[in-house]
Design a protein around this motif. Structure first.
Motif, mmCIF file in Angstrom:
data_model
loop_
_atom_site.group_PDB
_atom_site.id
_atom_site.type_symbol
_atom_site.label_atom_id
_atom_site.label_comp_id
_atom_site.label_asym_id
_atom_site.label_seq_id
_atom_site.Cartn_x
_atom_site.Cartn_y
_atom_site.Cartn_z
ATOM 1 N N GLU A 133 61.086 -40.041 128.271
ATOM 2 C CA GLU A 133 61.152 -41.197 127.385
ATOM 3 C C GLU A 133 62.554 -41.781 127.260
ATOM 4 O O GLU A 133 62.705 -42.910 126.798
ATOM 5 C CB GLU A 133 60.645 -40.823 125.984
ATOM 6 C CG GLU A 133 59.120 -40.751 125.869
ATOM 7 C CD GLU A 133 58.564 -39.473 126.462
ATOM 8 O OE1 GLU A 133 57.337 -39.397 126.637
ATOM 9 O OE2 GLU A 133 59.351 -38.554 126.754
ATOM 10 N N GLY A 134 63.586 -41.046 127.621
ATOM 11 C CA GLY A 134 64.948 -41.570 127.499
ATOM 12 C C GLY A 134 65.716 -41.417 128.787
ATOM 13 O O GLY A 134 65.603 -40.408 129.471
ATOM 14 N N PRO A 135 66.545 -42.419 129.193
ATOM 15 C CA PRO A 135 67.202 -42.368 130.490
ATOM 16 C C PRO A 135 68.527 -41.619 130.528
ATOM 17 O O PRO A 135 68.926 -41.144 131.585
ATOM 18 C CB PRO A 135 67.415 -43.844 130.833
ATOM 19 C CG PRO A 135 67.567 -44.496 129.500
ATOM 20 C CD PRO A 135 66.699 -43.733 128.551
ATOM 21 N N LEU A 146 71.358 -41.932 124.444
ATOM 22 C CA LEU A 146 71.280 -43.389 124.485
ATOM 23 C C LEU A 146 69.967 -43.808 125.130
ATOM 24 O O LEU A 146 69.481 -43.136 126.039
ATOM 25 C CB LEU A 146 72.455 -43.959 125.288
ATOM 26 C CG LEU A 146 72.524 -45.478 125.457
ATOM 27 C CD1 LEU A 146 72.818 -46.145 124.125
ATOM 28 C CD2 LEU A 146 73.586 -45.857 126.480
ATOM 29 N N ALA A 147 69.403 -44.887 124.667
ATOM 30 C CA ALA A 147 68.229 -45.487 125.291
ATOM 31 C C ALA A 147 68.534 -46.945 125.588
ATOM 32 O O ALA A 147 69.037 -47.675 124.730
ATOM 33 C CB ALA A 147 67.015 -45.388 124.374
ATOM 34 N N LEU A 148 68.247 -47.370 126.807
ATOM 35 C CA LEU A 148 68.453 -48.760 127.228
ATOM 36 C C LEU A 148 67.103 -49.354 127.615
ATOM 37 O O LEU A 148 66.373 -48.765 128.419
ATOM 38 C CB LEU A 148 69.419 -48.829 128.410
ATOM 39 C CG LEU A 148 70.849 -48.354 128.144
ATOM 40 C CD1 LEU A 148 71.638 -48.324 129.444
ATOM 41 C CD2 LEU A 148 71.531 -49.248 127.129
ATOM 42 N N PRO A 182 77.433 -46.230 128.264
ATOM 43 C CA PRO A 182 76.789 -47.059 129.297
ATOM 44 C C PRO A 182 76.295 -48.374 128.723
ATOM 45 O O PRO A 182 75.665 -48.423 127.660
ATOM 46 C CB PRO A 182 75.626 -46.182 129.761
ATOM 47 C CG PRO A 182 76.057 -44.787 129.464
ATOM 48 C CD PRO A 182 76.841 -44.878 128.191
ATOM 49 N N THR A 183 76.593 -49.462 129.420
ATOM 50 C CA THR A 183 76.202 -50.797 128.972
ATOM 51 C C THR A 183 75.709 -51.615 130.155
ATOM 52 O O THR A 183 76.091 -51.375 131.306
ATOM 53 C CB THR A 183 77.378 -51.551 128.320
ATOM 54 O OG1 THR A 183 78.472 -51.603 129.247
ATOM 55 C CG2 THR A 183 77.830 -50.867 127.039
ATOM 56 N N GLU A 184 74.868 -52.596 129.867
ATOM 57 C CA GLU A 184 74.394 -53.495 130.912
ATOM 58 C C GLU A 184 75.530 -54.414 131.336
ATOM 59 O O GLU A 184 76.159 -55.066 130.502
ATOM 60 C CB GLU A 184 73.202 -54.301 130.402
ATOM 61 C CG GLU A 184 72.601 -55.214 131.459
ATOM 62 C CD GLU A 184 71.355 -55.921 130.980
ATOM 63 O OE1 GLU A 184 71.213 -57.129 131.295
ATOM 64 O OE2 GLU A 184 70.533 -55.295 130.282
#
Length: 347
Positions: A133-135, A146-148, A182-184
């Motif tokens: 469920e989470g990357p 963190l979840a994106l 981590p960010t897009e």
């Protein structure tokens, strides 16, 4: 030798050497003229993923995951191409992906059972470290850090720190920066018209990730720079298609996997046509294409110094259940590849 030396792969016990030496190569009709060596005790079902041990390890090990719910590990003798099964771990669902820890002491395994496990090779024990469920996960904690959110279902992912690339349904490509939080970084529309199948990040001469190759089910690969100097640096090319036409139609096959050579920076593609091809993206030329195998090539991997190219031969279900032939065994082959993948000089 790893712990768990009494475990078996099917009916073969550890230590069984199943491949010939370089001077005694046994070839099938599909391998005439090639020095390709079969890995001992292959999986019992279609092979979904493979990965060689890190380059800093003194020995070469290969891991492979399969739809038989197992991850297997072999030791590869560099001089003779013999492979010896070393250990195996099972999960409660088919294996989707595998990777090594940086120090080569552990293997991470992701399964259709919605869990990720960490396999400690020294103790031959595995523990659950994540759920699907989470990357992003810190393996010291059972909770995601963190979840994106993605715009659509994820079809393919590659990570080369500090960059990650995700290809999704709806022809979306999302690029992430992984430093700190981590960010897009960028979201673009795919240059490919059909479903993404695989993605692989490539690096520049300073070993920094600068772009990626994206493969689709339509026998086509896109080379994309994240920040191209010239828009013409981005291009697509056709691959894994029949040379001739059948009553005016060309057979087109899925690109199942893409990998970049760790030394030369050239790339390999494998497809549902049962062939692998080597390419030089910088001069936009094909370096080599193999003979066709009896089944699809599902995935591939280079070892750390780029001397060995591994590819798996098994049914990828691209033609549906009616074409499944259980009498055909699953196979993994090793191909000496360093010379084949040397880049061409630019004119």
């Amino acid at each position: 030798m790893f712990g768990g030396g009494t475990t078996t792969f099917g009916q073969s016990t550890f230590g069984t050497a199943g491949t010939p030496t370089l001077g005694m190569a046994q070839t099938t009709p599909q391998q005439q003229g090639q020095r390709d060596f079969e890995v001992a005790s292959p999986p019992d079902d279609s092979i979904s993923c493979m990965c060689f041990s890190p380059a800093n390890m003194p020995s070469i090990f290969l891991i492979a995951g399969s739809w038989d719910n197992n991850v297997r590990c072999w030791e590869v003798d560099r001089g003779t191409a013999k492979t010896a099964p070393k250990s195996m771990q099972s999960m409660s669902g088919p294996i989707l992906d595998v990777c090594w820890s940086d120090d080569g002491t552990k293997v991470f395994m992701a399964s259709c059972d919605k869990t990720v496990k960490c396999w400690d090779l020294g103790s031959n024990q595995s523990i659950q470290v994540a759920q699907h469920e989470g990357p992003f996960w810190d393996m010291r904690s059972p909770n995601p850090i963190l979840a994106l959110n993605l715009p659509e279902r994820s079809y393919c992912v590659d990570v080369e720190y500090p960059m990650a690339v995700v290809g999704t349904a709806g022809r979306h490509i999302v690029i992430y920066k992984l430093e700190n939080t981590p960010t897009e970084y960028k979201r673009i529309e795919s240059p490919l018209k059909y479903q993404h199948r695989c993605v692989a990040i490539f690096k520049d001469k300073q070993n920094q990730p600068t772009g990626f190759a994206l493969g689709s089910v339509e026998g086509r690969v896109a080379i994309q720079y994240v920040n191209p100097v010239n828009p013409k640096d981005n291009f697509t090319f056709k691959c894994h298609r029949s040379n001739g036409t059948n009553q005016g139609f060309q057979d087109i096959f899925a690109v199942n996997d893409i990998k970049f050579h760790p030394v030369h920076g050239t790339l390999a593609t494998v497809g549902s046509d049962g062939r692998y091809s080597f390419w030089d993206k910088d001069v936009r030329i094909k370096l080599k294409t193999s003979d066709s195998m009896e089944q699809s090539i599902t995935n591939c991997a280079f070892n750390g110094d780029g001397q060995i190219f591994a590819y798996s031969v098994s049914y990828d279900w691209s033609k549906g259940h009616e074409y499944f032939q259980p009498q055909k065994k699953n196979q993994i082959f090793l191909h000496p590849c360093f010379e084949d993948l040397k880049p061409r000089n630019k004119n």
